[in-house]
Structures are given as structure tokens and as C-alpha cells.
Scaffold this active site. Sequence first.
Site, PDB file in Angstrom:
ATOM      1  N   ASP A  36       0.765  -1.235   0.028  1.00 14.59           N
ATOM      2  CA  ASP A  36       0.179  -0.038   0.045  1.00 14.59           C
ATOM      3  C   ASP A  36       0.982   1.410   0.093  1.00 14.59           C
ATOM      4  O   ASP A  36       0.581   2.409  -0.857  1.00 14.59           O
ATOM      5  CB  ASP A  36      -1.207  -0.104   1.091  1.00 14.59           C
ATOM      6  N   GLY A  66      -2.505  -8.407  13.513  1.00 17.12           N
ATOM      7  CA  GLY A  66      -2.342  -8.251  12.205  1.00 17.12           C
ATOM      8  C   GLY A  66      -3.870  -8.351  11.337  1.00 17.12           C
ATOM      9  O   GLY A  66      -3.993  -8.432  10.197  1.00 17.12           O
ATOM     10  N   LEU A  67      -4.876  -8.147  12.224  1.00 15.26           N
ATOM     11  CA  LEU A  67      -6.196  -8.139  11.439  1.00 15.26           C
ATOM     12  C   LEU A  67      -6.720  -6.803  11.833  1.00 15.26           C
ATOM     13  O   LEU A  67      -8.146  -6.414  11.569  1.00 15.26           O
ATOM     14  CB  LEU A  67      -7.137  -9.193  12.365  1.00 15.26           C
ATOM     15  N   SER A  68      -6.115  -5.775  11.996  1.00 10.54           N
ATOM     16  CA  SER A  68      -6.503  -4.476  11.989  1.00 10.54           C
ATOM     17  C   SER A  68      -7.284  -3.857  13.035  1.00 10.54           C
ATOM     18  O   SER A  68      -8.371  -3.099  12.952  1.00 10.54           O
ATOM     19  CB  SER A  68      -6.893  -3.797  10.675  1.00 10.54           C
ATOM     20  N   SER A  69      -7.179  -4.474  14.328  1.00  7.69           N
ATOM     21  CA  SER A  69      -7.875  -4.002  15.577  1.00  7.69           C
ATOM     22  C   SER A  69      -7.829  -2.506  15.839  1.00  7.69           C
ATOM     23  O   SER A  69      -9.047  -1.855  16.102  1.00  7.69           O
ATOM     24  CB  SER A  69      -7.401  -4.782  16.680  1.00  7.69           C
ATOM     25  N   GLU A 119      -2.450   7.087  13.319  1.00  6.74           N
ATOM     26  CA  GLU A 119      -1.192   6.025  13.475  1.00  6.74           C
ATOM     27  C   GLU A 119      -0.046   6.986  13.376  1.00  6.74           C
ATOM     28  O   GLU A 119       0.806   6.640  14.227  1.00  6.74           O
ATOM     29  CB  GLU A 119      -1.349   5.307  12.339  1.00  6.74           C
ATOM     30  N   ASP A 155      -5.445  -0.819   5.732  1.00  8.95           N
ATOM     31  CA  ASP A 155      -6.409  -1.188   6.879  1.00  8.95           C
ATOM     32  C   ASP A 155      -7.433  -0.485   7.026  1.00  8.95           C
ATOM     33  O   ASP A 155      -8.586  -0.934   6.949  1.00  8.95           O
ATOM     34  CB  ASP A 155      -5.451  -1.262   8.155  1.00  8.95           C
TER      35      ASP A 155
HETATM   36  C1  GLA Z   1      -0.059  -2.879   8.247  1.00 14.85           C
HETATM   37  C2  GLA Z   1      -0.252  -1.608   7.909  1.00 14.85           C
HETATM   38  C3  GLA Z   1      -0.769  -1.530   6.272  1.00 14.85           C
HETATM   39  C4  GLA Z   1      -0.098  -2.494   5.646  1.00 14.85           C
HETATM   40  C5  GLA Z   1       0.325  -3.764   5.981  1.00 14.85           C
HETATM   41  C6  GLA Z   1       1.236  -4.771   5.237  1.00 14.85           C
HETATM   42  O1  GLA Z   1      -1.227  -3.647   8.458  1.00 14.85           O
HETATM   43  O2  GLA Z   1      -0.823  -0.831   8.698  1.00 14.85           O
HETATM   44  O3  GLA Z   1      -0.849  -0.157   5.920  1.00 14.85           O
HETATM   45  O4  GLA Z   1       1.372  -1.879   5.072  1.00 14.85           O
HETATM   46  O5  GLA Z   1       0.804  -3.639   7.404  1.00 14.85           O
HETATM   47  O6  GLA Z   1       0.729  -4.934   4.119  1.00 14.85           O
END
Ligand code: GLA
Length: 378
Positions: A35, A123-126, A159, A171
Site C-alpha cells: 500500500d 494483524g487483523l487491524s484491530s 497512526e 487497513d
Molecule cells: C500494516 C499496515 C498496512 C500495510 C500492512 C502490510 O497492516 O497498517 O498499511 O502496510 O501492514 O501490508
Amino acid sequence: MPQSISLPDAWRNSDAPVRRFFAPGRVNLIGEHLDYNGSRVMPAAINRGINAWVRTLAERVWRLHSDGHPEAVAIPLDPIPQPHALSGWANHAAGVLALLQESGLTIQGLEIWLKSDLPEGAGLSSSAAFEMLLAWIGFRYAGITPDRTALALLSQQVEARFLGVQCGIMDPYAVGHGKPGMAMLLDCARLVHTDIPAQIIDYQWVILNANKARTLAGSAYNQRRKACEAAAAHLGLTKLADLQDPERIRTLPDPDWQAAARHVYSETRRVTEAASALQKQDVLTLGSILNDSHASLRDDYAVSCIEMDVLVTAAQQHPACAGARMTGAGFGGCAVALVKKEGLPGFSKAVETTYQRATGLKTDIFSVEWVAGVGEIE
Ligand code: GLA
């Protein structure tokens, strides 16, 4: 749809009207660490996330309670605390409030009760889910329906400014733009996406949590990003996604830059191939692309870890599994796998056993469906 979690007991007899909101987590199917390099990625919003029940307060404060955190936190609105003045989830919340206020929004005092079934820091964007949820609530209580992309940019700023992580847009964008049954092919340079059906007949997308605390996630993430930027600058490109000739990678003076460029170049192509395999329901090709992506993240981009490699290998070696890879930033966290439905119980049992024997850790394996992005539950 979010799970049928009920109103907190303490609020059952509330006189004030209570509204309910939900923000999903996300899994990235393919296109990792692309990204912030301006390539395309393919995330999807998942049916696990954070529920919020909200009621107004006369006080100028946001009072947050969470089933997952014993201490409630109170964030004053006049003035909103500076970055790092608060810690943990309160710092995220203060970041959202500060940016909402900067955007000119009139913020009401609110009390918010949170219940989540999204593992934190896995790694699930909490954290994107939490920020998008609070930002959505802030806008809705001001009577405004926010633009989902603008909201994602706000979360990305939280962030960067409050957490010190220079993360990309994927995310919060996925948390904002999810659609039932769909993944999204997101162009991170232009911030536009197309929905892409992401269910495969007879197969199930599965998440495997390595339950390995992520270390160095923030600093190593920023370092990788710097290596990509340095490689692009050396090659005279504005972004590494624009690299067309892989022969040029050898001209980079630093081996870390070369490895980063190899990953970005190959992963960018895998996203296109995966989208086409998904459209054709070509599960064999899709599976092998997932496996190649993991190898590239492990060997070139160096964002996996021993535990994750054990977990992914155990998944890949099971006959019911078409392919598997780590997902998200890495350094621990979760893997995603595509598994034949009829073989799922055997797959889970075999992977759990192998993983525990090799690492002493327990993995949590669960199936996921694709759901709508952040919003109010009527
Ligand atoms: C984290 C970051 C994202 C992306 C991923 C890797 O989740 O927040 O922006 O860079 O790592 O793909």
C-alpha cells in the site's frame, strides 16, 4: 454480519437512547507491504470486529468502557490530550478526537461500551477498526455521514501522529469500504477500488492466529518503508510500484533495498494474477500465489518470524489446503489460508498439533466471511 452480542447489562435499563455501531477487522488476501509503495492490494472486511453501544453525556468527555480492558478511560474534549499524553487504547481514541476536532467537527460528550471479538495486535487491524469506529460515531453524533475514504485517511493520520507508525492506507480503507461477500482490489495510489467476489466454491477462507506477540512491529515497519523509499529514489521513481524492469534491481547499492524491491516487484504482479485466478475460480493457481507471497515476505522482505513460518508450512502441507501466507504487517500475527470445506476439521486438528509441538504455542483457527464496512446497526 456482526455476531449477536447483546447490550451490556449495566445499560439494560438506560433512560437515554442507546445506538449501536460495528467496525469489522480486515484480512489482506494478497498484496502485502504494497500500500505504501503505491501498488494494488486485496483486503476484505471480516465478520469479526468491534461493537459499540453509545449514549450521550452532558459532560464534555468521551467515557469508554471495554469488556477487554478492565479500566474505563475518560478523554476530555476541552482540550483533547496531546499525542502520547495517554497510553494504549486511550491514546488512539484521543488521536481520533483530536483529528475530528481539527476537521472542524463539533464533538458531543459520549459514553461508549465496546465489545470485541477481534484479537488485538494480531494483524487483523484491530487498531484501524477501533479508530474508524470512533470516527464514524463522532460524525454520526454530529448528524453527518462521513466519506469512507476521508475517514480512512484520518485513521492513517492518527497512526502517524499519535502512534508513530507510518502505515499505509489499506487497513482503515478496508474497514471503511467492506462489502458482504467481497474483497476489494484497491489501487493505493489513486485511492479507488473495485469490489471483487472472493468466495470460492467448496473452499473456505480461514485465519490462523500464531498467538505470538509482535515485536518491533512499529520500528521494523518504518525501516522497511524507508528501504522502499530509498530504492525508489535511487531508481528515479516516485514509487516502487512503478518499477517495470526487474533487471534494474541489481543496480541498487544496498542489499536490503534490493530485497525490498524484489518483494514489491513480485508481489505487485501476484496481486494481478490472484485477481484473475479468483475471477476464474482457479483455486490451484490462487493457492500457489499465496504460497509464493509468503516465501517472498519471509525471504526477501524479512517480515515473518520462525513461529509464523512453522504455522504457514504446517497449513501448506495439509492436503486440504490450497495455499497459505502470513497476512498484515508481520513479525507475528495471523496467517490466512484457503482450505477445502470438507477437509477443514482435519486441517485444523493437524495444524494445531504440529504448531504446538514445534513452538509450544497454541494457534486459534477460525473461518471468516466478508462483511460490510463500519456503520450503525439499526
Ligand atoms: C500494516 C499496515 C498496512 C500495510 C500492512 C502490510 O497492516 O497498517 O498499511 O502496510 O501492514 O501490508
